[in-house]
Write an enzyme that holds these catalytic residues in place. Structure first.
Site, PDB file in Angstrom:
ATOM      1  N   ASN A 127       0.842  -0.968  -0.056  1.00 43.03           N
ATOM      2  CA  ASN A 127      -0.224   0.108  -0.373  1.00 43.03           C
ATOM      3  C   ASN A 127       0.837   1.318   0.090  1.00 43.03           C
ATOM      4  O   ASN A 127       0.629   2.433  -0.211  1.00 43.03           O
ATOM      5  CB  ASN A 127      -0.675  -0.112   1.405  1.00 43.03           C
ATOM      6  N   GLN A 132      -5.615  -3.580  -2.748  1.00 42.74           N
ATOM      7  CA  GLN A 132      -4.984  -2.724  -3.549  1.00 42.74           C
ATOM      8  C   GLN A 132      -4.600  -3.232  -4.877  1.00 42.74           C
ATOM      9  O   GLN A 132      -4.066  -2.268  -5.862  1.00 42.74           O
ATOM     10  CB  GLN A 132      -3.283  -2.142  -2.958  1.00 42.74           C
ATOM     11  N   SER A 144     -11.438  -4.795  -0.471  1.00 46.93           N
ATOM     12  CA  SER A 144     -12.061  -3.461  -0.331  1.00 46.93           C
ATOM     13  C   SER A 144     -13.204  -2.423  -1.135  1.00 46.93           C
ATOM     14  O   SER A 144     -12.733  -2.033  -1.904  1.00 46.93           O
ATOM     15  CB  SER A 144     -11.374  -2.449   0.957  1.00 46.93           C
ATOM     16  N   GLY A 145     -13.958  -1.771  -0.224  1.00 44.64           N
ATOM     17  CA  GLY A 145     -15.341  -1.111  -1.241  1.00 44.64           C
ATOM     18  C   GLY A 145     -14.199   0.574  -1.410  1.00 44.64           C
ATOM     19  O   GLY A 145     -14.090   0.454  -2.985  1.00 44.64           O
ATOM     20  N   HIS A 146     -13.983   1.085  -0.511  1.00 48.59           N
ATOM     21  CA  HIS A 146     -13.484   2.130  -0.266  1.00 48.59           C
ATOM     22  C   HIS A 146     -12.449   2.480  -1.725  1.00 48.59           C
ATOM     23  O   HIS A 146     -11.914   3.638  -1.597  1.00 48.59           O
ATOM     24  CB  HIS A 146     -13.527   3.280   0.806  1.00 48.59           C
ATOM     25  N   THR A 195     -26.087  -8.397  10.618  1.00 50.41           N
ATOM     26  CA  THR A 195     -27.134  -8.146   8.905  1.00 50.41           C
ATOM     27  C   THR A 195     -26.790  -7.588   8.377  1.00 50.41           C
ATOM     28  O   THR A 195     -25.914  -6.910   8.103  1.00 50.41           O
ATOM     29  CB  THR A 195     -28.681  -7.128   9.794  1.00 50.41           C
ATOM     30  N   CYS A 201      -3.043   4.448   7.021  1.00 48.62           N
ATOM     31  CA  CYS A 201      -3.594   4.550   8.813  1.00 48.62           C
ATOM     32  C   CYS A 201      -2.059   4.466   9.678  1.00 48.62           C
ATOM     33  O   CYS A 201      -3.131   4.239  10.681  1.00 48.62           O
ATOM     34  CB  CYS A 201      -3.897   2.587   8.599  1.00 48.62           C
TER      35      CYS A 201
END
Length: 378
Positions: free
Chosen positions: A149, A179, A199-201, A237, A323
């Site tokens: 990353n 990545q 990951s989505g973002h 959920t 991060c």
């Protein structure tokens, strides 16, 4: 605004946002409910699961939706290691993993596992053979980051997995593809790994959605218990709205992976040519790194100072891993770079909407920063 920090996160695609907005209004029923509208929600999730699976050539029941790649990494690492503790207590990994992998491994060490780290060379690359050499008869798990990353260094995961399995077929392999997912072609039917996190973002979907590929038949211990969702692997959920948005993001990017890579290659060439004008720039990314991430040091200027100077012109880059909260780069440290070079390192990462004009503006801003910050230093 010029946004050059897409390795940290990406803007949400407007089509993705629209899918989510529509779903928020219509798909409110709990997918676990037995009545009709609950079944409709479940059917939409299953269709999304099937769609995402197809993009990496997985089976529908091998895809699990999570809240993010960090959660996917945690589920896989803890679950796979603990399921094999009766015969193996060793884990092999690279020395430049994301904290979402490093931190769980630190915890597993406290639980009695041994962890062997294979560090990158000074050029930023990992020697696959060193990973394989570290595997023995007591190795439960090998976990590998596909694309680093911070520098964009890439590991040939197909070759690595094949060699690891040849040495110990009982060893399971987890891939952190945060990545690389929807940026590089991935075909899990040709990569003998057992799990993969994404990951989505990072792909123009919102934060709060991610996924995990888990090869069918792989023994894994449930580490997140609850209502039995996601076949009992991940309680909670299902976030149907973000699942549909995530799937839409995949649908947009997957057909254009090759096109986007060519686009990133042009941007990288333009950036490297621009950086060549400075006598105080040292590129930290390997030459064979992916084209959408470039790490370099703007020597004699602290990265945080440069970051905030550019921010005043609405140009956004990173001083390392998003991060790490400003801590010294873990990756560059294990590469053995000196403290001054690390302290002046920044990361530029492209997105699908980055233009060559953005790169030119960035280079011009760097020249301006050098001139003005030199005056301050005097």
């Amino acid at each position: 605004m010029i946004y050059l920090d897409n390795a940290a996160t990406t803007p949400v695609n407007s089509e993705v946002a629209q899918v989510i907005a529509d779903s928020l209004k219509s798909d409110f029923a709990n997918p676990s409910s037995l009545y009709k509208i609950g079944a409709q929600s479940e059917n939409k999730i299953n269709t999304a699961r099937r769609t995402v699976a197809g993009f990496i050539n997985a089976k529908e029941d091998e895809i699990y939706f999570t809240s993010c790649a960090s959660e996917s990494n945690n589920i896989a690492i803890y679950g796979l290691a603990m399921a094999r503790k009766n015969w193996a207590n060793k884990i092999v990994t690279t020395g430049y993993e994301h904290p979402a992998v490093r931190k769980p491994l630190e915890n597993l060490k406290e639980m009695g596992y041994t962890v062997a780290n294979v560090n990158p060379k000074a050029d930023g690359n990992i020697d696959i053979n060193e990973i394989v050499d570290a595997v023995d008869s007591k190795t439960a798990l090998v976990t590998i980051i596909h694309i680093n990353n911070e520098t964009g260094a890439v590991i040939d995961i197909k070759t690595a997995c094949e060699k690891i399995k040849a040495k110990n077929k009982r060893t399971v392999i987890h891939i952190d593809a945060t990545q690389s997912f929807m940026k590089l072609p991935i075909d899990v039917s040709k990569i003998p790994c057992d799990s993969m996190a994404f990951s989505g973002h990072k792909i123009n979907a919102p934060k709060g959605i991610g996924g995990l590929y888990l090869k069918k038949g792989t023994n894994i211990k449930t580490v997140m218990a609850g209502g039995g969702q996601e076949k009992g692997l991940r309680a909670g959920t299902e976030n149907i709205h973000y699942i549909l948005g995530f799937t839409k993001a995949c649908e947009i990017l997957h057909p254009n992976i090759k096109k986007n890579l060519n686009h990133y290659a042009r941007l990288k060439t333009r950036l490297i040519e621009g950086l060549a004008q400075f006598d105080n720039v040292a590129v930290n990314s390997p030459e064979n790194a992916v084209p959408y991430t470039v790490n370099f040091s703007f020597m004699n200027y602290r990265s945080e100072t440069l970051l905030h100077f550019l921010e005043a012109d609405e140009i956004y880059i990173s001083s390392g891993s998003a991060c790490s909260k400003g801590a010294a780069s873990h990756t560059l440290t294990v590469m053995g770079l000196d403290a001054k070079r690390i302290d002046s390192s920044v990361r530029v990462s492209f997105g699908v909407n980055t233009t060559e004009e953005d790169i030119d503006t960035f280079i011009a801003a760097l020249k301006n920063a050098q001139e003005k910050l030199q005056k301050v230093k005097r």
